[in-house]
Design a protein around this motif. Structure first.
Motif, PDB file in Angstrom:
ATOM      1  N   VAL A 222       5.805  -6.457 -13.345  1.00 45.98           N
ATOM      2  CA  VAL A 222       4.595  -6.077 -12.612  1.00 45.98           C
ATOM      3  C   VAL A 222       4.866  -4.851 -11.746  1.00 45.98           C
ATOM      4  N   ALA A 223       6.018  -4.844 -11.066  1.00 42.03           N
ATOM      5  CA  ALA A 223       6.367  -3.699 -10.227  1.00 42.03           C
ATOM      6  C   ALA A 223       6.517  -2.436 -11.066  1.00 42.03           C
ATOM      7  N   LYS A 224       7.047  -2.591 -12.293  1.00 45.56           N
ATOM      8  CA  LYS A 224       7.197  -1.419 -13.153  1.00 45.56           C
ATOM      9  C   LYS A 224       5.838  -0.871 -13.569  1.00 45.56           C
ATOM     10  N   GLN A 225       4.911  -1.769 -13.913  1.00 40.86           N
ATOM     11  CA  GLN A 225       3.598  -1.302 -14.343  1.00 40.86           C
ATOM     12  C   GLN A 225       2.809  -0.686 -13.196  1.00 40.86           C
ATOM     13  N   LEU A 226       3.034  -1.174 -11.977  1.00 39.21           N
ATOM     14  CA  LEU A 226       2.397  -0.543 -10.820  1.00 39.21           C
ATOM     15  C   LEU A 226       3.148   0.699 -10.367  1.00 39.21           C
ATOM     16  N   ASP A 227       4.358   0.871 -10.892  1.00 37.39           N
ATOM     17  CA  ASP A 227       5.235   1.963 -10.463  1.00 37.39           C
ATOM     18  C   ASP A 227       5.430   1.918  -8.953  1.00 37.39           C
ATOM     19  N   LEU A 228       5.753   0.742  -8.479  1.00 40.01           N
ATOM     20  CA  LEU A 228       5.858   0.526  -7.034  1.00 40.01           C
ATOM     21  C   LEU A 228       7.151  -0.214  -6.733  1.00 40.01           C
ATOM     22  N   ASN A 229       7.919   0.325  -5.808  1.00 44.93           N
ATOM     23  CA  ASN A 229       9.154  -0.309  -5.382  1.00 44.93           C
ATOM     24  C   ASN A 229       8.846  -1.644  -4.712  1.00 44.93           C
ATOM     25  N   PRO A 230       9.484  -2.751  -5.124  1.00 46.75           N
ATOM     26  CA  PRO A 230       9.224  -4.042  -4.481  1.00 46.75           C
ATOM     27  C   PRO A 230       9.478  -4.037  -2.985  1.00 46.75           C
ATOM     28  N   ASN A 231      10.325  -3.121  -2.496  1.00 43.36           N
ATOM     29  CA  ASN A 231      10.539  -3.036  -1.055  1.00 43.36           C
ATOM     30  C   ASN A 231       9.272  -2.618  -0.322  1.00 43.36           C
ATOM     31  N   ARG A 232       8.311  -2.073  -1.041  1.00 45.87           N
ATOM     32  CA  ARG A 232       7.050  -1.670  -0.420  1.00 45.87           C
ATOM     33  C   ARG A 232       5.959  -2.720  -0.595  1.00 45.87           C
ATOM     34  N   PHE A 233       6.304  -3.850  -1.179  1.00 41.16           N
ATOM     35  CA  PHE A 233       5.312  -4.904  -1.377  1.00 41.16           C
ATOM     36  C   PHE A 233       4.694  -5.410  -0.067  1.00 41.16           C
ATOM     37  N   PRO A 234       5.458  -5.560   1.032  1.00 43.41           N
ATOM     38  CA  PRO A 234       4.810  -5.996   2.279  1.00 43.41           C
ATOM     39  C   PRO A 234       3.701  -5.053   2.745  1.00 43.41           C
ATOM     40  N   ILE A 235       3.931  -3.743   2.666  1.00 41.43           N
ATOM     41  CA  ILE A 235       2.880  -2.788   3.033  1.00 41.43           C
ATOM     42  C   ILE A 235       1.736  -2.873   2.034  1.00 41.43           C
ATOM     43  N   PHE A 236       2.071  -3.027   0.768  1.00 46.19           N
ATOM     44  CA  PHE A 236       1.065  -3.158  -0.286  1.00 46.19           C
ATOM     45  C   PHE A 236       0.169  -4.367  -0.026  1.00 46.19           C
ATOM     46  N   ALA A 237       0.760  -5.512   0.311  1.00 44.08           N
ATOM     47  CA  ALA A 237      -0.024  -6.718   0.586  1.00 44.08           C
ATOM     48  C   ALA A 237      -0.873  -6.563   1.836  1.00 44.08           C
ATOM     49  N   ALA A 238      -0.317  -5.910   2.857  1.00 48.08           N
ATOM     50  CA  ALA A 238      -1.076  -5.722   4.098  1.00 48.08           C
ATOM     51  C   ALA A 238      -2.293  -4.844   3.872  1.00 48.08           C
ATOM     52  N   LEU A 239      -2.190  -3.845   3.002  1.00 47.73           N
ATOM     53  CA  LEU A 239      -3.292  -2.919   2.768  1.00 47.73           C
ATOM     54  C   LEU A 239      -4.287  -3.430   1.735  1.00 47.73           C
ATOM     55  N   LEU A 240      -3.946  -4.462   0.993  1.00 44.24           N
ATOM     56  CA  LEU A 240      -4.918  -5.055   0.077  1.00 44.24           C
ATOM     57  C   LEU A 240      -5.943  -5.885   0.826  1.00 44.24           C
ATOM     58  N   GLY A 241      -5.547  -6.436   1.953  1.00 47.24           N
ATOM     59  CA  GLY A 241      -6.400  -7.365   2.691  1.00 47.24           C
ATOM     60  C   GLY A 241      -5.891  -8.775   2.529  1.00 47.24           C
ATOM     61  N   ASN A 242      -5.822  -9.527   3.602  1.00 52.94           N
ATOM     62  CA  ASN A 242      -5.240 -10.856   3.584  1.00 52.94           C
ATOM     63  C   ASN A 242      -5.828 -11.678   4.713  1.00 52.94           C
ATOM     64  N   HIS A 243      -5.238 -12.855   4.974  1.00 48.97           N
ATOM     65  CA  HIS A 243      -5.791 -13.728   6.008  1.00 48.97           C
ATOM     66  C   HIS A 243      -5.552 -13.181   7.412  1.00 48.97           C
ATOM     67  N   ILE A 244      -4.615 -12.267   7.576  1.00 45.83           N
ATOM     68  CA  ILE A 244      -4.370 -11.669   8.894  1.00 45.83           C
ATOM     69  C   ILE A 244      -5.253 -10.440   9.094  1.00 45.83           C
ATOM     70  N   LEU A 245      -5.306  -9.585   8.102  1.00 45.23           N
ATOM     71  CA  LEU A 245      -6.146  -8.383   8.124  1.00 45.23           C
ATOM     72  C   LEU A 245      -7.078  -8.462   6.921  1.00 45.23           C
ATOM     73  N   PRO A 246      -8.295  -8.986   7.097  1.00 48.36           N
ATOM     74  CA  PRO A 246      -9.207  -9.179   5.956  1.00 48.36           C
ATOM     75  C   PRO A 246      -9.560  -7.865   5.282  1.00 48.36           C
ATOM     76  N   ASP A 247      -9.903  -7.954   4.001  1.00 48.10           N
ATOM     77  CA  ASP A 247     -10.244  -6.747   3.263  1.00 48.10           C
ATOM     78  C   ASP A 247     -11.524  -6.102   3.773  1.00 48.10           C
ATOM     79  N   GLU A 248     -12.380  -6.860   4.455  1.00 47.00           N
ATOM     80  CA  GLU A 248     -13.574  -6.249   5.044  1.00 47.00           C
ATOM     81  C   GLU A 248     -13.199  -5.218   6.106  1.00 47.00           C
ATOM     82  N   ASP A 249     -12.115  -5.470   6.815  1.00 46.04           N
ATOM     83  CA  ASP A 249     -11.651  -4.500   7.805  1.00 46.04           C
ATOM     84  C   ASP A 249     -11.021  -3.272   7.152  1.00 46.04           C
TER      85      ASP A 249
END
Length: 764
Positions: A222-249
């Motif tokens: 999955v990381a290869k297809q996104l061309d995204l380093n797994p070390n950046r997954f926390p920032i990736f998850a935070a910017l997608l929207g989650n229970h802490i920072l909803p995607d509406e924000d």
């Protein structure tokens, strides 16, 4: 939808990352090349998140899950599953969600609204067609998780329950106890460094009970297809929207990534409602944005760029953005050790070779000043470890301390790994990814994901591009000042996040600078974040009465062990519960909703849990001795979150605890811990009094067989309901006949029964 749609994205857009596996073959140590076997020294240990797997544990989308026969069929299926695991050298440990999770309340509210609509579709289908509803409408019957937990205990399958944050506790329990893999289906797991991650939705047991299969997610693919380093997954998850920072924000940020030329740009604002881009479009755009971040250590600069279009609560969003990164970084920490490998791949000589021991790579370092993450890792001792007590895992919850300025967010250097064109199951070979171009910060090492990781979806996902509507309201204050608080040892950390709901849309526009691949372009985007609102409103209630420490210890122990219904611990420690949607006909004007039908029972249970009768009686005696008038007792208020006809789940109902009038119930400590015969009789009488069945005949085996006491109490309670008739004569006879007739104990015979549509009523 945010990060919750990441699991569906993997299923639909990353088919090469989803590979079928046979768990018995994996446990036997089967290798490629002549079907050789390597007998393992220990069983294959898998942790199952029951919250994602209820329909599979129930029997795998059993067709008769509404009309009857569920209990016997479920027992038969779980018995076959346990037998297959024991015979196949597989050790299952099932982890149930027993946490209240106020921080995720807005997700629960959305899910209840969707399930309420599904329940009405089910009722309409049964009434009109007289057949079981389609499996896509599967809605867990009431208390199904509790019944499955008790059945698993009966079949000697180990179980446990979470207590504060379900996802963090599952991940911590998996790592600390050396499980080889996690069986789940949740997006929060997909971005964590889980050794091997299997699909709970694809878990299937063959009819002969000899083959247990599922799918595995290869997160490095999955990381290869996104061309995204797994070390950046926390920032990736935070910017997608989650229970802490909803995607509406993050809506304005997501729209700005698409650019004005995107085909969906015209959908930004429709009918003055906030419209979110489709989840798959957002995932690709956010991945491109995160990949192009030059300095991941400067979280303040990233947050400033992300929220440059925000006109209100910018500081709060920045803080929650950092908290979200801290949350996913804490759950992505590497294991202290790697479990023994059952996996193998061919060596350079073409012969099967054992996968080398796992060496954890350098992981994401959270800035010490910008985001000071101090995770208090939950201590998860092995069951029976000396000095660790009877609990299956520690109560400690990871905590994050946030501060304000930034240090380095280092990334891992990866070595080149040859590419294998075809991915095969783990027991055959692992699948390293294509090496990224030289110098790319997103080159992914397959060692980061030793063959797999986790992923998920949520039941409360909204449709792609659907409008997100939210109510606004002010916090309703209780008459008496003060917050709903327990003793300091039982503080509710969830209340701190109750205002972290989503925000609404407003009109207006603002110039935005393109991000990601959009460089230097200027586009108008609507201002969607002008006022703070949330999709649920909490209410402050009076403090709860103190509870004896011995009672709390027993409650915590039983809760963690899965021996007690989670409502009890929630009431004792939080003073609130969440009541799930049940399948009932909202078109009926005669029948009350189930949440209201059994509310008097819960009110008496609340009184028993807080020893209301005895404490008030002692206070009255003390006042009488001092020749004083009895004081006015402050009510014990419990918050009930529920969704039913005429009631939205967005606000709780305040329910008062009641004491018995007929007799003074002993305190909870004596009821639970008393060992005398008299204490046993008092426990039974307390149960009968709660069910309004406190009569001598109920304890006479000649009148009521002991194994039918609970059934008779429930039927008696429904018959005594004031107002509309709940049960008709023929319906009461049907319940008694099914309980007493030996011909109706077999699920196969129940399956052959036909529903007569002409006699179906709204009371089905």
């Amino acid at each position: 939808m945010g990060v919750q749609g990441f699991q569906d994205y993997i299923e639909k857009h990353c088919p090469s990352a989803v590979v079928p596996v046979e768990l018995q073959k994996l446990a036997r140590g089967s290798l490629v090349g002549g079907g050789r076997q390597r007998p393992p020294h220990t069983p294959l240990r898998l942790l199952v998140d029951a919250d994602n797997c209820l329909h599979r544990l129930y029997g795998g989308f059993y067709t008769d899950w509404v009309s009857g026969g569920q209990w016997n069929h479920m027992l038969g299926y779980l018995a076959a599953l346990a037998k297959a695991c024991f015979g196949g050298n597989i050790e299952l440990f099932v982890f149930f969600n027993g946490a209240l999770e106020k921080a995720r309340l807005h997700e629960w509210v959305k899910r209840q609204g969707n399930e309420r609509q599904t329940a009405q579709q089910i009722v309409s289908h049964v009434q009109n067609k007289g057949t079981p509803p389609p499996k896509v409408w599967f809605l867990p019957p009431v208390c199904m998780a509790h019944c499955i937990r008790l059945a698993l205990i009966r079949f000697h399958v180990k179980v446990a329950q979470s207590i504060e944050d379900h996802h963090q506790e599952v991940i911590g329990f998996c790592r600390e106890n050396g499980f080889h893999g996690l069986v789940a289906y949740d997006s929060d797991y997909a971005l964590c460094n889980i050794p091997y991650y299997f699909s709970a939705h694809a878990l299937k047991l063959s009819r002969n009970g000899k083959s247990l299969t599922t799918s595995q997610y290869l997160m490095h693919e999955v990381a290869k297809q996104l061309d995204l380093n797994p070390n950046r997954f926390p920032i990736f998850a935070a910017l997608l929207g989650n229970h802490i920072l909803p995607d509406e924000d993050l809506a304005s940020f997501h729209w700005s990534l698409l650019g004005p030329e995107h085909p969906l740009a015209s959908l930004k604002v429709r009918a003055h409602q906030l419209v979110l881009p489709p989840c798959d479009v957002v995932i690709k755009a956010v991945a491109d944005y995160v990949r192009n971040i030059q300095d991941t250590s400067d979280l303040d600069a990233i947050a400033k760029d992300v929220f440059q279009h925000s006109q209100s609560r910018t500081d709060d969003k920045v803080i929650r953005f950092k908290r979200a990164i801290g949350y996913y970084s804490a759950t992505s920490k590497p294991m202290a050790f790697h479990p023994p490998h059952y996996l193998a791949r061919p060596n350079p000589f073409g012969m099967p070779g054992i996968v080398p021991p796992y060496v954890p790579p350098q992981m994401l370092n959270i800035p010490q000043t910008s985001l000071q993450a101090k995770p208090v890792a939950p201590q998860v001792p092995s069951p029976g470890a000396p000095g660790q007590g009877p609990h299956p895992y520690s109560l400690a919850e990871p905590a994050l301390t946030l501060e304000t300025s930034g240090k380095n967010l280092t990334e891992q250097n990866y070595s080149n790994i040859p590419h294998e064109g075809k991915h095969t199951p783990l027991y055959e070979r692992s699948s390293p990814i294509n090496p990224a171009p030289s110098g790319s910060p997103n080159h992914v090492d397959s060692a980061y994901f030793p063959g797999s990781s986790t992923s998920s979806s949520s039941d409360n996902d909204e449709g792609s591009g659907g409008a997100a509507n939210h109510i606004s309201g002010n916090k309703i204050g209780w008459e008496k000042t003060g917050s709903h608080s327990e003793p300091q040892a039982r503080g509710d950390s969830g209340d701190q996040t109750k205002a972290e709901g989503s925000s609404t849309a407003s009109s207006g526009s603002q110039l935005a600078e393109g991000k990601g691949s959009q460089i230097g372009t200027v586009q108008p985007i609507p201002c969607l974040l002008s006022m703070p609102t949330r999709n649920h409103m909490d209410i402050t209630t009076p403090p709860l009465p103190p509870v004896a420490p011995e009672v709390l210890r027993v409650a915590e122990h039983r809760h963690k062990k899965g021996l007690m219904y989670p409502y009890i611990f929630h009431v004792l420690t939080k003073g609130e519960i969440k009541i799930a949607v049940s399948i009932e006909d909202e078109a009926s004007k005669d029948l009350p909703p189930a949440a209201l039908l059994y509310r008097p029972v819960r009110q008496y249970v609340y009184g028993v849990l807080f020893s209301l009768a005895e404490s008030r009686k002692k206070t009255e005696r003390l006042a009488f001795r001092k020749n004083r008038l009895p004081p006015e007792f402050s009510p014990v208020i419990i918050k009930e979150w529920a969704a039913y006809k005429g009631k939205s789940p967005q606000t709780p109902e305040l329910v008062e605890a009641l004491a018995f009038r007929e007799w003074t119930c002993p305190n909870l400590k004596r009821l639970w811990l008393g060992k005398a015969v008299e204490d046993k009789n008092r426990r039974m009488r307390a149960f009968l009094a709660c069910m309004r069945s406190d009569t001598p005949a109920m304890l006479n085996p000649a009148s009521v067989p002991t194994h039918l006491t609970v059934l008779c109490c429930v039927l008696r309670y429904m018959v005594q309901w004031p107002g509309a008739r709940i049960l008709r004569r023929q319906e009461l006879d049907a319940f008694l006949a099914q309980a007493l007739s030996p011909k109706l104990y077999e699920p196969d015979q129940l399956q052959e029964l036909k529903i007569i549509t002409s006699v179906l009523t709204s009371q089905f």
